[in-house]
Scaffold this motif. Structure first.
Motif, PDB file in Angstrom:
ATOM      1  N   SER A  39       0.809  -1.209   0.000  1.00  0.00           N
ATOM      2  CA  SER A  39       0.000   0.000   0.000  1.00  0.00           C
ATOM      3  C   SER A  39       0.844   1.262   0.000  1.00  0.00           C
ATOM      4  CB  SER A  39      -0.886   0.027   1.257  1.00  0.00           C
ATOM      5  OG  SER A  39      -1.830  -1.000   1.227  1.00  0.00           O
ATOM      6  N   THR A  40       0.266   2.328  -0.547  1.00  0.00           N
ATOM      7  CA  THR A  40       0.737   3.668  -0.264  1.00  0.00           C
ATOM      8  C   THR A  40      -0.017   4.149   0.972  1.00  0.00           C
ATOM      9  OG1 THR A  40      -0.947   4.554  -1.730  1.00  0.00           O
ATOM     10  CG2 THR A  40       1.223   4.120  -2.678  1.00  0.00           C
ATOM     11  N   THR A  57       3.232  -1.332   4.190  1.00  0.00           N
ATOM     12  CA  THR A  57       1.873  -1.620   4.632  1.00  0.00           C
ATOM     13  C   THR A  57       1.157  -2.434   3.565  1.00  0.00           C
ATOM     14  OG1 THR A  57       0.994   0.432   3.694  1.00  0.00           O
ATOM     15  CG2 THR A  57       1.697   0.484   6.005  1.00  0.00           C
ATOM     16  N   GLN A  58       0.142  -3.170   4.005  1.00  0.00           N
ATOM     17  CA  GLN A  58      -0.703  -3.898   3.076  1.00  0.00           C
ATOM     18  C   GLN A  58      -2.125  -3.887   3.607  1.00  0.00           C
ATOM     19  OE1 GLN A  58      -0.602  -8.322   2.527  1.00  0.00           O
ATOM     20  NE2 GLN A  58       0.087  -7.777   0.480  1.00  0.00           N
ATOM     21  N   ALA A  59      -3.082  -3.679   2.724  1.00  0.00           N
ATOM     22  CA  ALA A  59      -4.490  -3.674   3.117  1.00  0.00           C
ATOM     23  C   ALA A  59      -5.287  -4.560   2.171  1.00  0.00           C
ATOM     24  CB  ALA A  59      -5.050  -2.253   3.100  1.00  0.00           C
ATOM     25  N   ILE A  60      -6.139  -5.396   2.743  1.00  0.00           N
ATOM     26  CA  ILE A  60      -7.026  -6.272   1.989  1.00  0.00           C
ATOM     27  C   ILE A  60      -8.453  -5.951   2.420  1.00  0.00           C
ATOM     28  CG2 ILE A  60      -7.682  -8.651   1.481  1.00  0.00           C
ATOM     29  CD1 ILE A  60      -4.801  -9.419   2.357  1.00  0.00           C
ATOM     30  N   ASP A  64     -15.742 -10.406   3.182  1.00  0.00           N
ATOM     31  CA  ASP A  64     -15.674 -11.173   4.425  1.00  0.00           C
ATOM     32  C   ASP A  64     -14.887 -10.497   5.542  1.00  0.00           C
ATOM     33  OD1 ASP A  64     -17.141 -13.445   3.448  1.00  0.00           O
ATOM     34  OD2 ASP A  64     -15.386 -13.915   2.240  1.00  0.00           O
ATOM     35  N   TYR A  65     -13.919  -9.680   5.208  1.00  0.00           N
ATOM     36  CA  TYR A  65     -13.081  -9.086   6.255  1.00  0.00           C
ATOM     37  C   TYR A  65     -12.232  -7.951   5.688  1.00  0.00           C
ATOM     38  CZ  TYR A  65      -8.969 -11.500   4.342  1.00  0.00           C
ATOM     39  OH  TYR A  65      -7.959 -11.924   3.511  1.00  0.00           O
ATOM     40  N   THR A 181      -6.434  -4.098  -1.875  1.00  0.00           N
ATOM     41  CA  THR A 181      -6.839  -5.044  -2.894  1.00  0.00           C
ATOM     42  C   THR A 181      -7.807  -6.036  -2.258  1.00  0.00           C
ATOM     43  OG1 THR A 181      -4.979  -6.517  -2.427  1.00  0.00           O
ATOM     44  CG2 THR A 181      -4.667  -4.854  -4.143  1.00  0.00           C
ATOM     45  N   ALA A 182      -8.372  -6.928  -3.066  1.00  0.00           N
ATOM     46  CA  ALA A 182      -9.348  -7.890  -2.556  1.00  0.00           C
ATOM     47  C   ALA A 182      -8.708  -9.164  -2.041  1.00  0.00           C
ATOM     48  CB  ALA A 182     -10.363  -8.241  -3.634  1.00  0.00           C
TER      49      ALA A 182
END
Length: 312
Positions: A39-40, A57-60, A64-65, A181-182
């Motif tokens: 992530s940015t 960083t990473q975001a999903i 579901d969550y 992202t998913a």
């Protein structure tokens, strides 16, 4: 039962896909390395008189969550998970499934976690009070960015008997404009993974093989979180059989959801039927009985397991 080791195993399996995406070793075969989705934006939190600012960083975000990770090159990381991709306030009192706040100084170290102070293994310690709160303030579905705040009091056992704890307070946590992202990783399409869960066919929607440090992890995931995972040495050879427990390096594990009550460690066996280290292809069979790592104790039976996987 060694509760320090219990929680460490839980963290390893819960975060293995994120670390694989960030630290995949070079691969010379026909399957390309996955491109990490990093992530940015900014992730930071205050504790011990300092401000932690994540280097990666990473975001999903999916149906579901939501999962958010802040990581430093040293391996120090935070993991945040909530059960809904909606703006709002989330606490342990109202969300018992797929809710997690975790801080670790590095993979393999016993982490500080947010847990309920009314029930479970930490309920009888008066010096621990749950302060966990995650606020999702904005989900920009057009630009795929997420923002919010968090705080919690982390707790962990300091001895092997589960009689003594230590706590750490985290405040002013925030994640701002993190790209999401998913899902986390793209895997080879020719992988196979089969098993029965309590006698019913477990059909994964994603099959992943990962080489990390000196271990190979094989994970069959159904949906966003539920998975059956295996770990064994990367120098394994055909004909090797492992008798494993929940706390060995060689192990089987079933994860029902993203909470400590949904993590099952297994006692059973796994046999490697072939391993080609040059092509990174490994094949084997397994079965184990899995029990939740923390009370209330539940069991699941995983039988007739097979895998034939190219690992990254």
């Amino acid at each position: 039962m060694n509760k320090l080791k219990q929680i460490s195993v839980f963290i390893l399996m819960f975060t293995v896909l994120f670390f694989a995406a960030c630290n995949v070793e070079p691969y010379e075969g026909t399957i390309p390395n996955p491109t990490p989705t990093v992530s940015t934006g900014e992730f930071k939190v205050d504790f011990d008189g300092q401000t932690y600012v994540a280097s990666f960083t990473q975001a999903i975000v999916n149906n579901d969550y939501v999962s958010i990770t802040g990581l430093k090159p040293s391996g120090e990381f935070f993991q945040i998970t909530i059960p809904n991709a909606r703006v709002g306030t989330y606490t342990l009192g109202t969300n018992s499934t797929n809710f997690a706040l975790i801080y670790s100084t590095g993979s393999g170290n016993t982490p500080f976690i947010a847990v309920n102070d009314n029930t479970g293994s930490f309920a009888n310690f008066p010096n621990y009070t749950d302060t966990a709160q995650i606020v999702i303030s904005n989900i920009d579905t057009i630009n795929k960015k997420i923002s919010g705040t968090f705080k919690f009091t982390g707790v962990k056992f300091t001895d092997t008997t589960g009689a003594t704890i230590t706590t750490k307070v985290f405040t002013n946590g925030s994640f701002t404009n993190l790209s999401y992202t998913a899902d986390v990783i793209t895997t080879p399409t020719n992988n196979t993974f089969t098993a029965k869960l309590d006698g019913v066919n477990f059909v994964p929607t994603n099959i992943t093989g990962i080489k990390q440090s000196s271990l190979i992890s094989v994970i069959g995931r159904r949906g966003s979180i539920e998975n059956i995972g295996l770990a064994f040495p990367d120098n394994t050879t055909a004909g090797t059989t492992y008798d494993f427990t929940p706390f060995d390096d060689e192990r089987g594990q079933y994860i029902m959801d993203g909470t400590t009550s949904g993590i099952f460690g297994g006692t059973g066996t796994m046999t490697i039927t072939s391993h080609n280290a040059s092509t990174r292809r490994v094949k084997g069979t397994f079965s184990f009985e899995a029990e939740t790592l923390l009370a209330p104790f539940l069991t699941r039976n995983i039988t007739e397991g097979t895998f034939d996987v190219t690992y990254l």
